[in-house]
Write a protein that holds these residues in place. Structure first.
Motif, short mmCIF file in Angstrom:
data_model
loop_
_atom_site.label_atom_id
_atom_site.label_comp_id
_atom_site.label_asym_id
_atom_site.label_seq_id
_atom_site.Cartn_x
_atom_site.Cartn_y
_atom_site.Cartn_z
N GLY A 141 0.84 -1.20 0.00
CA GLY A 141 0.00 0.00 0.00
C GLY A 141 0.86 1.24 0.00
O GLY A 141 1.81 1.34 -0.76
N GLY A 142 0.53 2.18 0.87
CA GLY A 142 1.31 3.40 0.97
C GLY A 142 1.24 4.28 -0.26
O GLY A 142 2.21 4.95 -0.60
N GLY A 143 0.10 4.28 -0.94
CA GLY A 143 -0.08 5.16 -2.10
C GLY A 143 -0.12 4.45 -3.43
O GLY A 143 -0.49 5.04 -4.44
N SER A 144 0.28 3.17 -3.46
CA SER A 144 0.23 2.39 -4.70
C SER A 144 -0.47 1.07 -4.39
O SER A 144 0.00 0.30 -3.55
CB SER A 144 1.66 2.13 -5.22
N TYR A 145 -1.58 0.80 -5.10
CA TYR A 145 -2.45 -0.29 -4.70
C TYR A 145 -2.80 -1.21 -5.88
O TYR A 145 -2.93 -0.76 -7.02
CB TYR A 145 -3.75 0.25 -4.09
N ASP A 146 -3.00 -2.46 -5.55
CA ASP A 146 -3.35 -3.47 -6.55
C ASP A 146 -4.87 -3.56 -6.67
O ASP A 146 -5.50 -4.51 -6.19
CB ASP A 146 -2.76 -4.83 -6.16
N HIS A 147 -5.47 -2.54 -7.29
CA HIS A 147 -6.91 -2.54 -7.53
C HIS A 147 -7.22 -3.16 -8.89
O HIS A 147 -6.37 -3.20 -9.79
CB HIS A 147 -7.47 -1.12 -7.49
N PHE A 148 -8.45 -3.63 -9.02
CA PHE A 148 -8.89 -4.19 -10.30
C PHE A 148 -9.04 -3.09 -11.34
O PHE A 148 -9.54 -2.00 -11.05
CB PHE A 148 -10.23 -4.91 -10.13
N ILE A 149 -8.59 -3.37 -12.57
CA ILE A 149 -8.68 -2.40 -13.66
C ILE A 149 -9.59 -2.98 -14.75
O ILE A 149 -9.24 -3.96 -15.40
CB ILE A 149 -7.29 -2.10 -14.25
N PRO A 150 -10.78 -2.41 -14.95
CA PRO A 150 -11.68 -2.91 -15.97
C PRO A 150 -11.05 -2.88 -17.36
O PRO A 150 -10.30 -1.96 -17.70
CB PRO A 150 -12.88 -1.94 -15.89
N ALA A 151 -11.34 -3.89 -18.18
CA ALA A 151 -10.73 -4.00 -19.51
C ALA A 151 -11.07 -2.83 -20.41
O ALA A 151 -10.30 -2.48 -21.32
CB ALA A 151 -11.18 -5.31 -20.17
N VAL A 152 -12.20 -2.17 -20.15
CA VAL A 152 -12.64 -1.07 -21.01
C VAL A 152 -11.63 0.09 -20.98
O VAL A 152 -11.50 0.84 -21.96
CB VAL A 152 -14.04 -0.57 -20.58
N ILE A 153 -10.87 0.22 -19.89
CA ILE A 153 -9.92 1.33 -19.78
C ILE A 153 -8.82 1.18 -20.82
O ILE A 153 -8.55 2.11 -21.61
CB ILE A 153 -9.33 1.41 -18.37
N ASP A 154 -8.16 0.03 -20.88
CA ASP A 154 -7.10 -0.17 -21.86
C ASP A 154 -7.64 -0.14 -23.28
O ASP A 154 -6.97 0.33 -24.20
CB ASP A 154 -6.40 -1.51 -21.60
N ALA A 155 -8.87 -0.62 -23.46
CA ALA A 155 -9.46 -0.63 -24.79
C ALA A 155 -9.63 0.78 -25.34
O ALA A 155 -9.39 1.03 -26.53
CB ALA A 155 -10.82 -1.35 -24.76
N ILE A 156 -10.00 1.71 -24.47
CA ILE A 156 -10.24 3.09 -24.94
C ILE A 156 -8.94 3.88 -25.04
O ILE A 156 -8.68 4.54 -26.06
CB ILE A 156 -11.24 3.80 -24.01
N VAL A 157 -8.10 3.82 -24.00
CA VAL A 157 -6.89 4.64 -24.03
C VAL A 157 -5.89 4.13 -25.07
O VAL A 157 -4.96 4.85 -25.43
CB VAL A 157 -6.20 4.73 -22.66
N SER A 158 -6.06 2.91 -25.56
CA SER A 158 -5.16 2.39 -26.59
C SER A 158 -5.47 2.93 -27.98
O SER A 158 -4.71 2.70 -28.92
CB SER A 158 -5.22 0.85 -26.62
N ARG A 159 -6.59 3.62 -28.09
CA ARG A 159 -6.92 4.23 -29.39
C ARG A 159 -5.86 5.27 -29.75
O ARG A 159 -5.34 5.97 -28.89
CB ARG A 159 -8.31 4.87 -29.34
N SER A 160 -5.55 5.36 -31.03
CA SER A 160 -4.43 6.21 -31.46
C SER A 160 -4.62 7.68 -31.11
O SER A 160 -3.66 8.40 -30.86
CB SER A 160 -4.23 6.06 -32.98
N GLU A 161 -5.88 8.14 -31.09
CA GLU A 161 -6.10 9.57 -30.80
C GLU A 161 -5.84 9.91 -29.32
O GLU A 161 -5.74 11.08 -28.97
CB GLU A 161 -7.53 10.00 -31.18
N TYR A 162 -5.74 8.90 -28.46
CA TYR A 162 -5.48 9.13 -27.05
C TYR A 162 -4.09 8.70 -26.63
O TYR A 162 -3.49 9.27 -25.73
CB TYR A 162 -6.49 8.36 -26.18
N TYR A 163 -3.57 7.66 -27.25
CA TYR A 163 -2.37 7.00 -26.72
C TYR A 163 -1.12 7.79 -27.05
O TYR A 163 -0.42 7.53 -28.02
CB TYR A 163 -2.27 5.58 -27.28
N THR A 164 -0.83 8.78 -26.24
CA THR A 164 0.36 9.60 -26.39
C THR A 164 0.78 10.12 -25.03
O THR A 164 -0.05 10.41 -24.18
CB THR A 164 0.11 10.79 -27.34
N ALA A 165 2.08 10.20 -24.82
CA ALA A 165 2.58 10.76 -23.56
C ALA A 165 2.58 12.28 -23.59
O ALA A 165 2.82 12.92 -22.57
CB ALA A 165 3.99 10.24 -23.31
N TYR A 166 2.33 12.85 -24.74
CA TYR A 166 2.42 14.29 -24.90
C TYR A 166 1.05 14.94 -24.71
O TYR A 166 0.06 14.51 -25.30
CB TYR A 166 2.96 14.63 -26.29
#
Length: 461
Positions: free
Chosen positions: A72-97
């Motif tokens: 713990g202490g600020g970083s936690y192993d919570h469940f991540i729904p698959a829809v999150i990776d599906a959407i943020v992996s789209r090219s219009e979103y997936y950028t560090a900039y």
């Protein structure tokens, strides 16, 4: 791209700056500090060989998700729904900039606006910025924001008697306090840490700590030990003395606990990793910052607003960008360059996917499973709860054995058993802080308990 300099190029450059050799450039470095040995760089590899080599190196990493995680202490192993990776992996979103106004698409701006809206709904606060870097720097930005609100920091504040003072509970994340100290090193503000021997900040201790130069109180709720602070009493006391109240919160806890806005908090910040971002060996993460409406002009970073275009269509713009690059330096509230766009989007998708009921159920799982874990642990002779406080998903126990040795033994069984509290608090030797999220099943908790019981029994015999 790496461009090789030929010997002729090197000589031309050396001649231009007036030296005869590359070694002359390092003449100011004492000889004992120079690296004189051979670097022993191995021969070059083909692409296939290099790929295989890096793959083998990567396999040596062990992430928290590879075993049973009670960290713990600020970083936690919570469940991540698959829809999150599906959407943020789209090219219009997936950028560090994160683009500036002239380049920002309406889609990106709308995503930030939705994130801000969701953060306000989650916390009960009036305003959210478009995100900061992570939880520690969010605390620091909140204190600098408090200095601006209280009008500290100008040339008139350079004498000791003009220095501001911020009161910070010792029960706050120690690394957040370290980040804050670094930020304030060259600013006219000092930190007064208030001891929390009982695992929480008592109103009486806060009352005694308040001085004539105090401007703000910083409290983490739930705190680093896992316990719940007395936010109503602390906030009321701070406001009675015209101090700003800054709360660092756990976003998941707000599925069950009252939000900062309910307590009347002035600025609320958080580490947003738990909202759909993997632990990722410690980052990058998401900084959350919200505040009351009256302080919107002092907010750091950027703020996306909703308006209409000349045709009457709904659209979004960067309403506030309070950094030196965009406005006069004397009006800037922070030098933060950008926001964590990709992780803010992940948080927005996470909250939208779960909804209020889903977040409540997630929080309920956390609190039930963590209390079950504590109940079973305390059945082991010599194990006891360190602080008699209500808690959410983290708690601290006192053990009859060396915590470091226990954690090493558990790791050999592929169990990340928690945090050794003495790493940050020497006075808490043999204290272990454990986090239990909705990801842990009853069988996994029982496996952890059995492994801990086995080690403690052997160590005591």
């Amino acid at each position: 791209m790496y461009l090789l300099n030929t010997p002729e190029d090197i000589q031309a450059m050396l001649q231009t700056i007036g030296v005869t050799s590359i070694e002359d450039l390092f003449a100011s470095i004492p000889e004992p500090l120079r690296l004189s040995r051979d670097l022993n760089i191995p021969p070059s590899l083909s692409e296939m060989e290099l790929t295989n080599h890096l793959t083998q190196l990567a396999k040596r990493n062990q992430s928290a998700g590879d075993g049973l995680c009670f960290l713990g202490g600020g970083s936690y192993d919570h469940f991540i729904p698959a829809v999150i990776d599906a959407i943020v992996s789209r090219s219009e979103y997936y950028t560090a900039y994160t683009p500036y106004q002239a380049e920002a698409s309406q889609g990106s701006l709308q995503a930030f606006f939705e994130y801000q809206t969701l953060m306000c709904q989650l916390t009960g606060m009036d305003v959210s910025n478009a995100s900061l870097y992570e939880g520690g720097s969010a605390v620091a930005e909140a204190v600098i924001m408090a200095m601006a609100i209280k009008e500290y920091g100008g040339k008139e504040a350079q004498t000791p008697e003009k220095f501001a003072e911020v009161l910070v509970a010792e029960s706050m994340h120690p690394e957040y306090r370290q980040v804050l100290a670094t930020y304030l090193t060259n600013l006219p503000c000092r930190i007064k840490t208030i001891a929390t021997p009982d695992g929480y900040l008592s109103p009486e201790a806060l009352r005694k700590a308040i001085g004539p130069q105090s401007i703000a109180v910083v409290v983490q709720h739930p705190n680093f030990f896992g316990g719940l602070e007395q936010m109503n009493e602390l906030t009321t006391l701070a406001h009675e003395h015209q101090l700003l109240m800054i709360q660092s919160f756990d976003p998941i806890s707000l599925g069950l606990l009252k939000g900062p806005g309910t307590f009347g908090v002035d600025i609320a910040v958080a580490e947003g990793q738990s909202l759909g971002t993997p632990m990722s060996f410690g980052g990058p993460y998401l900084g959350v910052l919200t505040c009351r409406q009256e302080y919107v002009r002092k907010i750091p970073g950027r703020l996306v607003g909703q308006t209409v275009d000349r045709r009457g269509n709904r659209c979004w713009v960067l309403t506030l960008q309070t950094r030196e690059q965009h406005i006069r330096r004397d009006k800037a509230t922070s030098n933060i360059c950008t926001n964590q766009g990709l992780f803010a989007l992940r948080a927005a998708i996470y909250l939208a996917a779960l909804g209020p009921q889903g977040l409540k159920e997630t929080a309920d799982h956390c609190i039930r499973k963590s209390h079950y874990c504590l109940e079973q642990l305390c059945k082991i002779p010599g194990v006891s709860l360190a602080f008699s406080l209500p808690f959410f998903k983290e708690f601290t126990v006192r053990l009859p054995v060396n915590v470091s040795e226990l954690l090493t033994d558990l790791l050999g069984k592929n169990i990340h058993g928690g945090l050794d509290l003495s790493r940050w608090y020497p006075q808490y030797k043999n204290h272990l802080t454990i986090a239990v999220t909705e990801n842990r099943t009853r069988e996994q908790i029982d496996q952890f308990i059995a492994a801990a019981h086995s080690f403690i029994t052997k160590a005591k015999s």
